[in-house]
Design a protein around this motif. Structure first.
Motif, PDB file in Angstrom:
ATOM      1  N   LEU A   1       0.840  -1.197   0.000  1.00 50.77           N
ATOM      2  CA  LEU A   1       0.000   0.000   0.000  1.00 50.77           C
ATOM      3  C   LEU A   1       0.874   1.245   0.000  1.00 50.77           C
ATOM      4  O   LEU A   1       1.799   1.358   0.815  1.00 50.77           O
ATOM      5  CB  LEU A   1      -0.905   0.035   1.238  1.00 50.77           C
ATOM      6  CG  LEU A   1      -1.884  -1.114   1.447  1.00 50.77           C
ATOM      7  CD1 LEU A   1      -2.592  -0.958   2.789  1.00 50.77           C
ATOM      8  CD2 LEU A   1      -2.897  -1.164   0.329  1.00 50.77           C
ATOM      9  N   ARG A   2       0.574   2.195  -0.887  1.00 48.66           N
ATOM     10  CA  ARG A   2       1.278   3.477  -0.924  1.00 48.66           C
ATOM     11  C   ARG A   2       0.229   4.592  -0.921  1.00 48.66           C
ATOM     12  O   ARG A   2      -0.457   4.814  -1.934  1.00 48.66           O
ATOM     13  CB  ARG A   2       2.157   3.584  -2.184  1.00 48.66           C
ATOM     14  CG  ARG A   2       3.110   2.412  -2.400  1.00 48.66           C
ATOM     15  CD  ARG A   2       4.256   2.400  -1.407  1.00 48.66           C
ATOM     16  NE  ARG A   2       5.127   1.260  -1.632  1.00 48.66           N
ATOM     17  CZ  ARG A   2       6.253   1.295  -2.341  1.00 48.66           C
ATOM     18  NH1 ARG A   2       6.636   2.447  -2.901  1.00 48.66           N
ATOM     19  NH2 ARG A   2       6.985   0.211  -2.492  1.00 48.66           N
TER      20      ARG A   2
ATOM     21  N   THR B   1      -8.877  -0.408   2.511  1.00 50.15           N
ATOM     22  CA  THR B   1      -8.773   1.040   2.763  1.00 50.15           C
ATOM     23  C   THR B   1     -10.029   1.813   2.383  1.00 50.15           C
ATOM     24  O   THR B   1     -10.037   3.040   2.500  1.00 50.15           O
ATOM     25  CB  THR B   1      -7.589   1.634   1.978  1.00 50.15           C
ATOM     26  OG1 THR B   1      -7.826   1.502   0.566  1.00 50.15           O
ATOM     27  CG2 THR B   1      -6.284   0.934   2.336  1.00 50.15           C
ATOM     28  N   LEU B   2     -11.066   1.141   1.948  1.00 50.89           N
ATOM     29  CA  LEU B   2     -12.234   1.827   1.404  1.00 50.89           C
ATOM     30  C   LEU B   2     -12.900   2.752   2.424  1.00 50.89           C
ATOM     31  O   LEU B   2     -13.299   3.874   2.102  1.00 50.89           O
ATOM     32  CB  LEU B   2     -13.231   0.804   0.866  1.00 50.89           C
ATOM     33  CG  LEU B   2     -14.450   1.328   0.106  1.00 50.89           C
ATOM     34  CD1 LEU B   2     -14.057   2.289  -1.009  1.00 50.89           C
ATOM     35  CD2 LEU B   2     -15.250   0.153  -0.467  1.00 50.89           C
ATOM     36  N   LEU B   3     -13.017   2.305   3.668  1.00 56.30           N
ATOM     37  CA  LEU B   3     -13.686   3.123   4.678  1.00 56.30           C
ATOM     38  C   LEU B   3     -12.809   4.259   5.198  1.00 56.30           C
ATOM     39  O   LEU B   3     -13.285   5.099   5.975  1.00 56.30           O
ATOM     40  CB  LEU B   3     -14.167   2.249   5.840  1.00 56.30           C
ATOM     41  CG  LEU B   3     -15.297   1.269   5.508  1.00 56.30           C
ATOM     42  CD1 LEU B   3     -15.715   0.486   6.745  1.00 56.30           C
ATOM     43  CD2 LEU B   3     -16.511   1.983   4.904  1.00 56.30           C
TER      44      LEU B   3
ATOM     45  N   SER C   1      -8.946   5.092  -5.900  1.00 53.99           N
ATOM     46  CA  SER C   1      -9.417   6.434  -5.566  1.00 53.99           C
ATOM     47  C   SER C   1     -10.809   6.318  -4.967  1.00 53.99           C
ATOM     48  O   SER C   1     -11.750   5.891  -5.643  1.00 53.99           O
ATOM     49  CB  SER C   1      -9.442   7.314  -6.821  1.00 53.99           C
ATOM     50  OG  SER C   1      -9.922   8.605  -6.526  1.00 53.99           O
ATOM     51  N   THR C   2     -10.955   6.678  -3.689  1.00 55.28           N
ATOM     52  CA  THR C   2     -12.218   6.476  -2.984  1.00 55.28           C
ATOM     53  C   THR C   2     -12.739   7.779  -2.392  1.00 55.28           C
ATOM     54  O   THR C   2     -11.976   8.666  -2.017  1.00 55.28           O
ATOM     55  CB  THR C   2     -12.076   5.432  -1.857  1.00 55.28           C
ATOM     56  OG1 THR C   2     -11.216   5.942  -0.838  1.00 55.28           O
ATOM     57  CG2 THR C   2     -11.500   4.135  -2.397  1.00 55.28           C
TER      58      THR C   2
ATOM     59  N   THR D   1     -17.363   5.006  -2.025  1.00 56.16           N
ATOM     60  CA  THR D   1     -17.287   4.565  -3.413  1.00 56.16           C
ATOM     61  C   THR D   1     -15.843   4.631  -3.870  1.00 56.16           C
ATOM     62  O   THR D   1     -15.053   5.441  -3.374  1.00 56.16           O
ATOM     63  CB  THR D   1     -18.158   5.450  -4.335  1.00 56.16           C
ATOM     64  OG1 THR D   1     -17.604   6.774  -4.364  1.00 56.16           O
ATOM     65  CG2 THR D   1     -19.590   5.508  -3.840  1.00 56.16           C
ATOM     66  N   GLY D   2     -15.468   3.786  -4.823  1.00 52.99           N
ATOM     67  CA  GLY D   2     -14.089   3.776  -5.276  1.00 52.99           C
ATOM     68  C   GLY D   2     -13.953   3.341  -6.723  1.00 52.99           C
ATOM     69  O   GLY D   2     -14.840   2.678  -7.272  1.00 52.99           O
ATOM     70  N   ARG D   3     -12.836   3.749  -7.334  1.00 56.24           N
ATOM     71  CA  ARG D   3     -12.481   3.317  -8.683  1.00 56.24           C
ATOM     72  C   ARG D   3     -11.022   2.899  -8.695  1.00 56.24           C
ATOM     73  O   ARG D   3     -10.176   3.538  -8.058  1.00 56.24           O
ATOM     74  CB  ARG D   3     -12.697   4.431  -9.712  1.00 56.24           C
ATOM     75  CG  ARG D   3     -14.138   4.856  -9.913  1.00 56.24           C
ATOM     76  CD  ARG D   3     -14.254   5.814 -11.093  1.00 56.24           C
ATOM     77  NE  ARG D   3     -15.637   6.214 -11.345  1.00 56.24           N
ATOM     78  CZ  ARG D   3     -16.176   7.366 -10.935  1.00 56.24           C
ATOM     79  NH1 ARG D   3     -15.424   8.230 -10.252  1.00 56.24           N
ATOM     80  NH2 ARG D   3     -17.417   7.673 -11.205  1.00 56.24           N
TER      81      ARG D   3
END
Length: 296
Positions: free
Chosen positions: A166-167, A214-216, A256-257, A270-272
């Motif tokens: 993770l970065r 890492t979404l939240l 990117s969230t 939400t993320g892409r």
């Protein structure tokens, strides 16, 4: 089956442990069994059960049909000390699409449910959202170098699964904590921290696993909260993904969230996912439980 011990590993050893974790045992035609790594966590990591359930679904579908979407609910906390049984329902096999439903069972009760759709490769219209302008992943510090200034964060994150590199592009929650609330945006480069076999289903399942890590964060940073520092309780409630284009999970992907809303002890994120050359490969939506137990 043995229990993979992935907690203290990193690099290729950790990735090999993740591959083993996702290699379910078939105990009947449409019934599979998975195990959890030895860990200090009191419940099964959500990305693990989602990834394993997708493996179970994918193993009942012809190889020429690739998964394009999944929708899932986390029903009960999983017990990491016993195996998880995955039961697959072959809902439909049409000319272009196949639909599967999976339930994960422990102690005689459903802990997780997933529906997934698979499709023959087809041509059609194309468009996507533009990729954010962010630094190159190799120019950013590793997560180990980031949490060194926070003993509380270090204790929390060292207990997390380690097969994913993770970065953080933006300041992570524990560094943002002192600065207070900010826009609900969190961008992280991530990839498997080693090489994966050339199995498209495995790469999708590894990304499913990583997408829950890492979404939240995007919910937390809007309120200046950080796990391991604030006394908060967090859990994934549901998780949906749309796999839009091919990718490799052992190559860098930007996650990117954003969090558009939070209420009632729940936060929506939400993320892409994008490749380094700007191709959008996956979209994600999750609602999580976030409860503040005490705040000074």
């Amino acid at each position: 089956m043995g229990e993979p011990d992935a907690e203290a590993r990193s690099g290729q050893e950790a990735v090999d442990g993740l591959v083993a974790l996702l290699d379910l045992e078939r105990i009947e035609e449409d019934i599979f069994r998975g195990v959890s790594p030895k860990s200090r966590w009191q419940r099964v990591f959500g990305g693990q059960v989602a990834g394993q359930a997708l493996v179970a679904a994918g193993r009942t579908v012809p190889d020429d049909r690739r998964v394009h979407s999944l929708h899932s609910y986390f029903v009960r906390p999983g017990d990491p000390t016993i195996p998880i049984v995955y039961e697959v329902d072959r809902v439909r096999d049409g000319r272009s699409f196949s639909t599967r439903r999976v339930i994960a069972v422990q102690h005689g009760a459903t802990i997780f449910s997933l529906s997934a759709s698979f499709q023959l490769e087809q041509d059609g219209v194309e468009h996507q959202a533009p990729m954010p302008d962010v630094p190159d992943p190799e120019s950013l510090p590793t997560i180990d170098n980031l949490y060194g200034d926070s003993p509380e964060a270090a204790a929390f994150y060292k207990a997390m699964p380690r097969p994913i590199d993770l970065r953080y592009v933006d300041e992570p929650p524990w560094r943002q904590h002192a600065a207070g609330p900010r826009e609900g945006l969190s961008r992280v480069w991530m990839k498997a921290d080693g090489m994966l076999p050339d199995d498209p289903l495995l790469h999708v399942c590894v990304l499913t696993y990583a997408s829950d890590m890492t979404l939240l964060d995007s919910v937390l940073v809007r309120h200046g909260l950080a796990p391991g520092i604030d006394d908060i309780s967090m859990a994934s409630l549901d998780h949906a993904m749309w796999f839009e284009r091919p990718f490799r999970a052992d190559e860098w992907l930007l996650y990117s969230t954003r969090s558009p809303s939070a209420s009632g002890g729940r936060g929506l994120a939400t993320g892409r996912f994008y490749t380094p050359d700007g191709v959008q490969v996956c979209s994600v939506v999750q609602e999580g439980m976030i409860r503040i137990k005490r705040r000074d």
